[in-house]
Write an enzyme that holds these catalytic residues in place. Sequence first.
Site, PDB file in Angstrom:
ATOM      1  N   SER A 122     -10.223  -0.090   4.127  1.00  9.60           N
ATOM      2  CA  SER A 122      -9.419  -0.565   5.333  1.00  9.60           C
ATOM      3  C   SER A 122      -9.029   0.872   5.753  1.00  9.60           C
ATOM      4  O   SER A 122      -8.373   1.647   5.098  1.00  9.60           O
ATOM      5  CB  SER A 122      -8.313  -1.252   4.993  1.00  9.60           C
TER       6      SER A 122
ATOM      7  N   ARG B 283       0.629  -1.383   0.013  1.00  9.01           N
ATOM      8  CA  ARG B 283       0.036  -0.005   0.016  1.00  9.01           C
ATOM      9  C   ARG B 283       0.832   1.399  -0.151  1.00  9.01           C
ATOM     10  O   ARG B 283       0.576   1.957   0.484  1.00  9.01           O
ATOM     11  CB  ARG B 283      -0.760   0.011   1.144  1.00  9.01           C
TER      12      ARG B 283
ATOM     13  N   GLU C  13      -4.184   3.843   6.479  1.00  4.96           N
ATOM     14  CA  GLU C  13      -4.037   3.976   5.136  1.00  4.96           C
ATOM     15  C   GLU C  13      -4.689   5.063   4.390  1.00  4.96           C
ATOM     16  O   GLU C  13      -4.098   5.497   3.311  1.00  4.96           O
ATOM     17  CB  GLU C  13      -4.627   2.536   4.876  1.00  4.96           C
TER      18      GLU C  13
HETATM   19  C1  LIG Z   1     -15.285  -0.626  -0.359  1.00  2.28           C
HETATM   20  C2  LIG Z   1     -13.954  -0.312  -0.398  1.00  2.28           C
HETATM   21  C3  LIG Z   1     -13.186  -1.473  -0.649  1.00  2.28           C
HETATM   22  C4  LIG Z   1     -11.661  -1.289  -0.944  1.00  2.28           C
HETATM   23  N1  LIG Z   1     -10.861  -2.548  -1.166  1.00  2.28           N
HETATM   24  C5  LIG Z   1      -9.703  -2.131  -1.085  1.00  2.28           C
HETATM   25  C6  LIG Z   1      -8.954  -3.270  -1.427  1.00  2.28           C
HETATM   26  O1  LIG Z   1      -9.137  -4.307  -1.527  1.00  2.28           O
HETATM   27  N2  LIG Z   1      -7.342  -2.902  -1.637  1.00  2.28           N
HETATM   28  C7  LIG Z   1      -7.011  -1.704  -1.890  1.00  2.28           C
HETATM   29  O2  LIG Z   1      -5.749  -1.649  -2.139  1.00  2.28           O
HETATM   30  N3  LIG Z   1      -7.701  -0.475  -1.489  1.00  2.28           N
HETATM   31  C8  LIG Z   1      -8.785  -0.696  -1.261  1.00  2.28           C
HETATM   32  N4  LIG Z   1      -9.751   0.296  -0.911  1.00  2.28           N
HETATM   33  C9  LIG Z   1      -9.149   1.528  -0.892  1.00  2.28           C
HETATM   34  C10 LIG Z   1      -9.399   2.333  -2.227  1.00  2.28           C
HETATM   35  O3  LIG Z   1     -10.178   1.661  -3.285  1.00  2.28           O
HETATM   36  C11 LIG Z   1      -7.796   2.342  -2.898  1.00  2.28           C
HETATM   37  O4  LIG Z   1      -6.843   3.006  -2.141  1.00  2.28           O
HETATM   38  C12 LIG Z   1      -7.587   3.179  -4.204  1.00  2.28           C
HETATM   39  O5  LIG Z   1      -6.752   2.747  -4.897  1.00  2.28           O
HETATM   40  C13 LIG Z   1      -7.949   4.734  -4.095  1.00  2.28           C
HETATM   41  O6  LIG Z   1      -7.900   5.197  -5.324  1.00  2.28           O
HETATM   42  P1  LIG Z   1      -8.895   6.410  -5.507  1.00  2.28           P
HETATM   43  O7  LIG Z   1      -8.724   6.982  -7.068  1.00  2.28           O
HETATM   44  O8  LIG Z   1     -10.148   6.573  -5.055  1.00  2.28           O
HETATM   45  O9  LIG Z   1      -7.882   7.552  -4.911  1.00  2.28           O
HETATM   46  P2  LIG Z   1      -8.203   8.740  -3.981  1.00  2.28           P
HETATM   47  O10 LIG Z   1      -8.714   8.393  -2.705  1.00  2.28           O
HETATM   48  O11 LIG Z   1      -9.122   9.905  -4.850  1.00  2.28           O
HETATM   49  O12 LIG Z   1      -6.894   9.340  -3.626  1.00  2.28           O
HETATM   50  C14 LIG Z   1      -5.753   8.562  -2.754  1.00  2.28           C
HETATM   51  C15 LIG Z   1      -4.459   9.616  -2.902  1.00  2.28           C
HETATM   52  O13 LIG Z   1      -3.828   9.342  -4.226  1.00  2.28           O
HETATM   53  C16 LIG Z   1      -3.689  10.727  -4.827  1.00  2.28           C
HETATM   54  N5  LIG Z   1      -3.716  10.542  -6.319  1.00  2.28           N
HETATM   55  C17 LIG Z   1      -5.041  10.267  -6.784  1.00  2.28           C
HETATM   56  N6  LIG Z   1      -5.018  10.289  -8.175  1.00  2.28           N
HETATM   57  C18 LIG Z   1      -3.455  10.718  -8.511  1.00  2.28           C
HETATM   58  C19 LIG Z   1      -2.816  10.806  -9.672  1.00  2.28           C
HETATM   59  N7  LIG Z   1      -3.428  10.635 -10.824  1.00  2.28           N
HETATM   60  N8  LIG Z   1      -1.492  11.208  -9.464  1.00  2.28           N
HETATM   61  C20 LIG Z   1      -1.200  11.517  -7.986  1.00  2.28           C
HETATM   62  N9  LIG Z   1      -1.785  11.367  -7.031  1.00  2.28           N
HETATM   63  C21 LIG Z   1      -2.904  11.090  -7.233  1.00  2.28           C
HETATM   64  C22 LIG Z   1      -4.566  11.692  -4.025  1.00  2.28           C
HETATM   65  O14 LIG Z   1      -4.306  13.112  -4.091  1.00  2.28           O
HETATM   66  C23 LIG Z   1      -4.549  10.854  -2.869  1.00  2.28           C
HETATM   67  O15 LIG Z   1      -3.466  11.302  -1.870  1.00  2.28           O
HETATM   68  C24 LIG Z   1     -11.151   0.210  -0.769  1.00  2.28           C
HETATM   69  C25 LIG Z   1     -12.087   1.188  -0.700  1.00  2.28           C
HETATM   70  C26 LIG Z   1     -13.518   0.904  -0.599  1.00  2.28           C
HETATM   71  C27 LIG Z   1     -14.440   2.082  -0.437  1.00  2.28           C
END
Ligand SMILES: Cc1cc2nc3c(=O)[nH]c(=O)nc-3n(C[C@H](O)[C@H](O)[C@H](O)COP(=O)(O)OP(=O)(O)OC[C@H]3O[C@@H](n4cnc5c(N)ncnc54)[C@H](O)[C@@H]3O)c2cc1C
Length: 285
Positions: A211, A160, A281
Amino acid sequence: MQVYNEFDLTEYNSYRLKSKCKTAYFPENEDDVVELYKTEKSFILLGSGHNLILSKDYYDTDFIIFNGNFNKVDVVTNLNVITAEAGASILNVSEIAEENGLTGVEFYYDIPSSVGGAVVMNAGTKEGETKNILKKVRYLDLRDMLVKEKINEELEFEYRNSMFQKQKNKVILKVWFQLTRGNPLDIRKIMDESKERRWSKQPREYPNSGSVFKRPPGKFVGPMLDELGLKGYTIGGAQVSKKHSGFIVNINHATGSDILNLIKHIQHKVKERFNLNLEVEQRII
Ligand SMILES: Cc1cc2nc3c(=O)[nH]c(=O)nc-3n(C[C@H](O)[C@H](O)[C@H](O)COP(=O)(O)OP(=O)(O)OC[C@H]3O[C@@H](n4cnc5c(N)ncnc54)[C@H](O)[C@@H]3O)c2cc1C
């Protein structure tokens, strides 16, 4: 490019915390992104908002959002490669892989995420993680405003974690995924089984951001919190999920402060009993 003033962020963060920002920009392509950053304003960047805690109810800082925009996905069939812009959903990447008989990315099917967010977080499940399939990343380096590329081995992937968490002055623009050939029926089976297994354990009925804490080596967060009697523990509208204690859920108009206070309480209890520092996280903004 769409631009909105006094933009309501409630639907753009999966906790559904009520918050607004002064202006939100939704770039459509790489040139839009570069032009925005050339203005030298400071921005907060969101992907699909599934790993965020919005701690304020109003942001004077402008937001750039990659969610439903900047989301082109292409297949380079002869190389078994998929390319995706940072705003594409990883669900879409997994479905396009299946349609094209490409395997390796099934674990993306049920993780709610943009492609950029998945790289930043090295998103994954026990079936795989982003570092296993990522070949190359294209990004904008805000220090010199140059667009650069790096290969997998240069991205400091860990559980992560990636280079992009340590170096926040880089904006992911595009990703190349290296897959292999597979049978679409087998691929679909893996996707469906993974989704079913996860939905049976996770509190999908309430808004949450997955998480809350990184897994400490050799331990699982949920069982530790259960042992401490924290399952169902509630502060304001935020609750330790009764279905899976590793999740915090918004059960009743939670605020960012409710979630942060609940996190502090959990960290304090875990430190007291297990002498462990739980690392959050989720990104606190
Ligand atoms: C129901 C549920 C289940 C989940 N299960 C998992 C799982 O099994 N495994 C897992 O790893 N995660 C899981 N997650 C967490 C989440 O899905 C991941 O962390 C996901 O990768 C976040 O991506 P996002 O686009 O939503 O990022 P955001 O939440 O929008 O951003 C996260 C971070 O990334 C940065 N960021 C986003 N895009 C960019 C870019 N293009 N360039 C630079 N920085 C950027 C943002 O500034 C921020 O700091 C889960 C979440 C939920 C709600």
